[in-house]
Design a protein around this motif. Structure first.
Motif, PDB file in Angstrom:
ATOM      1  N   GLU A  66     -12.223  39.501  -9.430  1.00  0.00           N
ATOM      2  CA  GLU A  66     -11.394  38.423  -9.949  1.00  0.00           C
ATOM      3  C   GLU A  66     -10.290  38.200  -8.931  1.00  0.00           C
ATOM      4  OE1 GLU A  66     -10.159  38.147 -14.056  1.00  0.00           O
ATOM      5  OE2 GLU A  66     -11.513  39.798 -14.525  1.00  0.00           O
ATOM      6  N   ASP A  67     -10.251  36.987  -8.372  1.00  0.00           N
ATOM      7  CA  ASP A  67      -9.259  36.683  -7.344  1.00  0.00           C
ATOM      8  C   ASP A  67      -7.850  37.018  -7.814  1.00  0.00           C
ATOM      9  OD1 ASP A  67     -10.684  35.749  -5.095  1.00  0.00           O
ATOM     10  OD2 ASP A  67     -11.042  33.831  -6.082  1.00  0.00           O
ATOM     11  N   ASP A  68      -7.142  37.702  -6.933  1.00  0.00           N
ATOM     12  CA  ASP A  68      -5.743  38.085  -7.136  1.00  0.00           C
ATOM     13  C   ASP A  68      -5.560  39.077  -8.283  1.00  0.00           C
ATOM     14  OD1 ASP A  68      -3.221  37.845  -5.930  1.00  0.00           O
ATOM     15  OD2 ASP A  68      -2.520  36.542  -7.542  1.00  0.00           O
ATOM     16  N   GLU A  69      -6.657  39.658  -8.776  1.00  0.00           N
ATOM     17  CA  GLU A  69      -6.578  40.700  -9.814  1.00  0.00           C
ATOM     18  C   GLU A  69      -7.009  42.046  -9.250  1.00  0.00           C
ATOM     19  OE1 GLU A  69      -5.341  40.573 -12.973  1.00  0.00           O
ATOM     20  OE2 GLU A  69      -4.681  38.562 -12.418  1.00  0.00           O
ATOM     21  N   ASN A  70      -8.228  42.107  -8.675  1.00  0.00           N
ATOM     22  CA  ASN A  70      -8.723  43.351  -8.086  1.00  0.00           C
ATOM     23  C   ASN A  70      -9.235  43.143  -6.658  1.00  0.00           C
ATOM     24  OD1 ASN A  70     -11.088  41.989  -8.698  1.00  0.00           O
ATOM     25  ND2 ASN A  70     -11.938  43.584  -9.992  1.00  0.00           N
ATOM     26  N   GLY A  71      -9.044  41.955  -6.160  1.00  0.00           N
ATOM     27  CA  GLY A  71      -9.473  41.622  -4.807  1.00  0.00           C
ATOM     28  C   GLY A  71      -9.517  40.127  -4.617  1.00  0.00           C
ATOM     29  N   TYR A  72     -10.282  39.704  -3.610  1.00  0.00           N
ATOM     30  CA  TYR A  72     -10.412  38.280  -3.307  1.00  0.00           C
ATOM     31  C   TYR A  72     -11.845  37.957  -2.937  1.00  0.00           C
ATOM     32  CZ  TYR A  72      -5.341  38.509  -2.846  1.00  0.00           C
ATOM     33  OH  TYR A  72      -4.010  38.713  -3.079  1.00  0.00           O
ATOM     34  N   LYS A  73     -12.284  36.768  -3.349  1.00  0.00           N
ATOM     35  CA  LYS A  73     -13.568  36.212  -2.925  1.00  0.00           C
ATOM     36  C   LYS A  73     -13.244  35.149  -1.886  1.00  0.00           C
ATOM     37  CE  LYS A  73     -14.385  35.506  -7.306  1.00  0.00           C
ATOM     38  NZ  LYS A  73     -14.947  35.141  -8.603  1.00  0.00           N
ATOM     39  N   ILE A  74     -13.725  35.362  -0.675  1.00  0.00           N
ATOM     40  CA  ILE A  74     -13.404  34.456   0.423  1.00  0.00           C
ATOM     41  C   ILE A  74     -14.671  34.198   1.233  1.00  0.00           C
ATOM     42  CG2 ILE A  74     -12.000  34.131   2.498  1.00  0.00           C
ATOM     43  CD1 ILE A  74     -10.022  36.186   1.349  1.00  0.00           C
ATOM     44  N   ASP A  75     -14.854  32.960   1.642  1.00  0.00           N
ATOM     45  CA  ASP A  75     -15.950  32.635   2.549  1.00  0.00           C
ATOM     46  C   ASP A  75     -15.675  33.356   3.868  1.00  0.00           C
ATOM     47  OD1 ASP A  75     -17.756  31.561   4.357  1.00  0.00           O
ATOM     48  OD2 ASP A  75     -17.554  29.528   3.591  1.00  0.00           O
ATOM     49  N   VAL A  76     -16.550  34.246   4.245  1.00  0.00           N
ATOM     50  CA  VAL A  76     -16.305  35.079   5.428  1.00  0.00           C
ATOM     51  C   VAL A  76     -16.288  34.286   6.727  1.00  0.00           C
ATOM     52  CG1 VAL A  76     -17.249  37.109   4.283  1.00  0.00           C
ATOM     53  CG2 VAL A  76     -18.730  35.740   5.756  1.00  0.00           C
ATOM     54  N   GLN A  77     -16.734  33.055   6.681  1.00  0.00           N
ATOM     55  CA  GLN A  77     -16.648  32.197   7.856  1.00  0.00           C
ATOM     56  C   GLN A  77     -15.203  31.770   8.113  1.00  0.00           C
ATOM     57  OE1 GLN A  77     -19.473  31.537   9.763  1.00  0.00           O
ATOM     58  NE2 GLN A  77     -20.306  33.065   8.398  1.00  0.00           N
ATOM     59  N   ASP A  78     -14.363  31.844   7.094  1.00  0.00           N
ATOM     60  CA  ASP A  78     -12.966  31.426   7.198  1.00  0.00           C
ATOM     61  C   ASP A  78     -12.094  32.645   7.502  1.00  0.00           C
ATOM     62  OD1 ASP A  78     -10.450  30.323   7.026  1.00  0.00           O
ATOM     63  OD2 ASP A  78     -10.827  29.321   5.105  1.00  0.00           O
ATOM     64  N   LEU A  79     -12.120  33.075   8.747  1.00  0.00           N
ATOM     65  CA  LEU A  79     -11.396  34.287   9.140  1.00  0.00           C
ATOM     66  C   LEU A  79      -9.888  34.126   9.021  1.00  0.00           C
ATOM     67  CD1 LEU A  79     -13.559  35.546  12.121  1.00  0.00           C
ATOM     68  CD2 LEU A  79     -13.573  36.314   9.739  1.00  0.00           C
ATOM     69  N   GLU A  80      -9.384  32.907   9.143  1.00  0.00           N
ATOM     70  CA  GLU A  80      -7.949  32.688   8.966  1.00  0.00           C
ATOM     71  C   GLU A  80      -7.533  32.986   7.521  1.00  0.00           C
ATOM     72  OE1 GLU A  80      -6.842  28.824  10.403  1.00  0.00           O
ATOM     73  OE2 GLU A  80      -7.347  29.346  12.478  1.00  0.00           O
ATOM     74  N   GLU A  81      -8.366  32.595   6.571  1.00  0.00           N
ATOM     75  CA  GLU A  81      -8.073  32.884   5.168  1.00  0.00           C
ATOM     76  C   GLU A  81      -8.185  34.387   4.893  1.00  0.00           C
ATOM     77  OE1 GLU A  81      -9.195  31.580   0.603  1.00  0.00           O
ATOM     78  OE2 GLU A  81     -10.286  30.647   2.256  1.00  0.00           O
ATOM     79  N   VAL A  82      -9.184  35.028   5.461  1.00  0.00           N
ATOM     80  CA  VAL A  82      -9.312  36.482   5.322  1.00  0.00           C
ATOM     81  C   VAL A  82      -8.041  37.153   5.840  1.00  0.00           C
ATOM     82  CG1 VAL A  82     -10.565  38.531   6.105  1.00  0.00           C
ATOM     83  CG2 VAL A  82     -11.847  36.485   5.434  1.00  0.00           C
TER      84      VAL A  82
END
Length: 124
Positions: A66-82
């Motif tokens: 769950e985003d911002d609860e126990n981690g984040y789901k992010i498109d791994v192609q978006d390294l800036e967001e990671v």
């Protein structure tokens, strides 16, 4: 500490417990365009060690987070967001601790005791 000492990339390991005990968070950067993580054991192992996780946006592994609860789901192609999420998480100790606690609590739903109980309920 030298900047290069902050990141370790390792090949497949037989003993992951010691690695999780040294880690601050765990990234699973599986490319959803190449394959889909159907369950995500690495994320569950990390969460059981009290580590927030960053995982792909699709597959069974994404269902655990769950985003911002126990981690984040992010498109791994978006390294800036990671990178932004890693910086955000590691710069806010209180938020990090809450997410770590949430991750560990979530992992308990996959404990042996919990799984036996769920299986027994199904078989009734």
């Amino acid at each position: 500490m030298d900047k290069n000492d902050k990141l370790k990339i390792l090949s497949r390991q037989d003993d992951v417990v010691s690695l999780y005990n040294e880690a601050s968070l765990v990234l699973n950067l599986s490319d959803k365009h190449k394959f889909i993580e159907t369950f995500g054991l690495t994320a569950l192992e990390a969460m059981s060690a009290g580590l927030p996780v960053i995982v792909p946006t699709e597959g069974g592994i994404a269902e655990m987070v769950e985003d911002d609860e126990n981690g984040y789901k992010i498109d791994v192609q978006d390294l800036e967001e990671v990178e932004a999420h890693i910086k955000q998480l590691l710069s806010d100790r209180n938020r990090y601790q809450q997410m770590a606690t949430n991750a560990q609590e979530y992992s308990l739903s996959f404990s042996e005791e919990s799984m036996i109980s769920k299986i027994a309920e199904i078989l009734k």
